[in-house]
Design a protein around this motif. Structure first.
Motif, PDB file in Angstrom:
ATOM      1  N   ALA A 119       0.866   4.288  -2.924  1.00 18.12           N
ATOM      2  CA  ALA A 119       0.413   5.372  -2.255  1.00 18.12           C
ATOM      3  C   ALA A 119       1.625   6.528  -2.775  1.00 18.12           C
ATOM      4  O   ALA A 119       1.206   7.733  -2.878  1.00 18.12           O
ATOM      5  CB  ALA A 119       0.026   5.372  -0.780  1.00 18.12           C
ATOM      6  N   PRO A 164      -5.832  -5.288   2.406  1.00 16.19           N
ATOM      7  CA  PRO A 164      -5.828  -4.323   1.846  1.00 16.19           C
ATOM      8  C   PRO A 164      -6.563  -3.053   2.460  1.00 16.19           C
ATOM      9  O   PRO A 164      -5.756  -2.073   2.357  1.00 16.19           O
ATOM     10  CB  PRO A 164      -6.540  -4.557   0.509  1.00 16.19           C
ATOM     11  N   GLU A 165      -7.741  -2.987   2.869  1.00 16.46           N
ATOM     12  CA  GLU A 165      -8.419  -1.948   3.478  1.00 16.46           C
ATOM     13  C   GLU A 165      -7.569  -1.175   4.442  1.00 16.46           C
ATOM     14  O   GLU A 165      -7.435  -0.186   4.674  1.00 16.46           O
ATOM     15  CB  GLU A 165      -9.751  -2.197   3.533  1.00 16.46           C
ATOM     16  N   ALA A 220      -4.489   0.138   3.405  1.00 13.82           N
ATOM     17  CA  ALA A 220      -4.725   1.664   2.695  1.00 13.82           C
ATOM     18  C   ALA A 220      -5.060   2.829   3.531  1.00 13.82           C
ATOM     19  O   ALA A 220      -4.512   3.788   3.176  1.00 13.82           O
ATOM     20  CB  ALA A 220      -5.890   1.345   1.599  1.00 13.82           C
ATOM     21  N   ARG A 221      -5.855   2.495   4.531  1.00 15.97           N
ATOM     22  CA  ARG A 221      -6.077   3.630   5.518  1.00 15.97           C
ATOM     23  C   ARG A 221      -4.487   4.060   6.050  1.00 15.97           C
ATOM     24  O   ARG A 221      -4.500   5.096   6.129  1.00 15.97           O
ATOM     25  CB  ARG A 221      -6.776   3.076   6.567  1.00 15.97           C
ATOM     26  N   ALA A 269       0.982  -1.230   0.055  1.00 18.62           N
ATOM     27  CA  ALA A 269       0.124  -0.017   0.021  1.00 18.62           C
ATOM     28  C   ALA A 269       0.943   1.201   0.250  1.00 18.62           C
ATOM     29  O   ALA A 269       0.525   2.148  -0.598  1.00 18.62           O
ATOM     30  CB  ALA A 269      -0.820   0.004   1.111  1.00 18.62           C
ATOM     31  N   TRP A 294      -4.215   6.263  -6.468  1.00 14.25           N
ATOM     32  CA  TRP A 294      -3.472   4.929  -6.064  1.00 14.25           C
ATOM     33  C   TRP A 294      -4.237   3.456  -5.739  1.00 14.25           C
ATOM     34  O   TRP A 294      -4.321   2.371  -6.061  1.00 14.25           O
ATOM     35  CB  TRP A 294      -2.208   5.052  -5.113  1.00 14.25           C
ATOM     36  N   ARG A 295      -5.483   3.960  -5.070  1.00  9.47           N
ATOM     37  CA  ARG A 295      -6.417   2.731  -4.577  1.00  9.47           C
ATOM     38  C   ARG A 295      -7.017   2.148  -5.866  1.00  9.47           C
ATOM     39  O   ARG A 295      -7.264   0.890  -5.699  1.00  9.47           O
ATOM     40  CB  ARG A 295      -7.483   3.291  -3.538  1.00  9.47           C
ATOM     41  N   TRP A 347      -2.570  -2.826  -6.899  1.00 11.26           N
ATOM     42  CA  TRP A 347      -1.434  -2.734  -6.204  1.00 11.26           C
ATOM     43  C   TRP A 347      -1.519  -4.018  -5.193  1.00 11.26           C
ATOM     44  O   TRP A 347      -0.337  -4.338  -4.668  1.00 11.26           O
ATOM     45  CB  TRP A 347      -1.273  -1.538  -5.290  1.00 11.26           C
ATOM     46  N   THR A 348      -2.878  -4.474  -4.960  1.00  2.91           N
ATOM     47  CA  THR A 348      -2.706  -5.676  -3.945  1.00  2.91           C
ATOM     48  C   THR A 348      -2.172  -6.955  -4.799  1.00  2.91           C
ATOM     49  O   THR A 348      -1.894  -7.984  -4.006  1.00  2.91           O
ATOM     50  CB  THR A 348      -4.208  -5.977  -3.641  1.00  2.91           C
ATOM     51  N   ASP A 389      -2.585   6.174   3.634  1.00  2.00           N
ATOM     52  CA  ASP A 389      -3.192   7.487   3.309  1.00  2.00           C
ATOM     53  C   ASP A 389      -2.538   8.263   4.475  1.00  2.00           C
ATOM     54  O   ASP A 389      -2.451   9.731   4.335  1.00  2.00           O
ATOM     55  CB  ASP A 389      -4.475   7.295   3.412  1.00  2.00           C
TER      56      ASP A 389
END
Length: 270
Positions: free
Chosen positions: A60, A221-222, A225-226, A56, A247-248, A252-253, A229
């Motif tokens: 990002a 992933p979630e 990602a948080r 991630a 980017w999300r 990327w995963t 960011d």
């Protein structure tokens, strides 16, 4: 220190389904530079938690992130005489290094393997901060490297969560005192409304997204990602390159050049 001992000894090396293989911290070789020659603008370092965050972050952080290497660096120096050499190796990883530890570092503390910290002492956190973490950060800063320290997330095991919370307190206090160091509170980012471990969220459309893997520790992933960011928002001025606002939406995963798809396999995050 008693609760920290129980917490970190009971779950520091998770062996549940999808978890990284258990490994004794003492078996890890001393960290070395990820590159030869001039140091890169950005490095990523830490333990297996950081590895699960790396795809991630690499996505990002745009072009600089795409080139950033991950280096296994799961523990701080255990002796005062090792602080400078450890900091020099760490500084070689980049002009800015995003860093996350806690799993193996906590085991070393709870086992009493850090020669500067008495795990039975009631003021172990102050000792650990003042004798280990702050001197190491100051030595890293002396080599011209900025550190973005990502705190440990909430985890499923309540005693282990308590231990990681105590480590986070030390890390945040230390980064507050050393110029060139920032702290990202990943625990608060992924916590539920009650401030505790929250393994997944449900979107307004009814989709369930896992924040943490089924081992109750590593990131999905979630969750990654948080945190990514927040890292960009926290240290935007010190990070090289330009972050990618879209980017999300990239793949990327599954197609990270360095980390591959291992960390977000369906066996971990399905």
């Amino acid at each position: 220190m008693g609760l920290l001992l129980v917490a970190l000894l009971s779950g520091a090396a998770c062996s549940g389904s999808g978890a990284e293989p258990a490994a004794a911290p003492t078996s890890v070789a001393a960290p070395t530079s990820a590159v030869e020659g001039p140091r890169p603008p950005l490095g990523l370092a830490g333990d297996s938690m950081m590895a699960s965050l790396t795809p991630a972050l690499r996505a990002a952080l745009g072009p600089a992130g795409a080139q950033a290497a991950f280096t296994l660096y799961p523990e701080l120096p255990r002796r005062a005489e090792d602080i400078e050499s450890s900091a020099a190796r760490f500084a070689d990883l980049g002009e800015t290094v995003i860093f996350m530890i806690g799993v193996w570092e906590g085991s070393i503390l709870s086992d009493g393997e850090n020669e500067q910290v008495d795990p039975a002492s009631p003021d172990w956190q102050d000792t650990y901060r003042d004798r280990v973490v702050i001197p190491w950060l100051e030595a890293v800063a002396g080599h011209g490297t900025s550190v973005v320290w990502v705190g440990m997330t909430r985890v499923a095991d309540p005693l282990q969560a308590l231990g990681f919370g105590e480590l986070n307190t030390v890390y945040q206090q230390a980064t507050d005192r050393v110029p060139g160091a920032d702290f990202v509170d990943a625990g608060a980012l992924l916590a539920g409304p009650d401030g505790r471990f929250q393994p997944s969220i449900t979107t307004p459309a009814g989709t369930v997204l896992r924040l943490n893997a089924i081992d109750g520790l590593h990131l999905c992933p979630e969750g990654a990602a948080r945190i990514a960011d927040a890292v960009v928002a926290t240290a935007d001025e010190s990070l090289p390159g330009t972050a990618d606002p879209d980017w999300r939406a990239t793949d990327w995963t599954r197609h990270d050049r360095v980390m591959g798809r291992h960390w977000y396999d369906v066996r971990r995050c399905g």
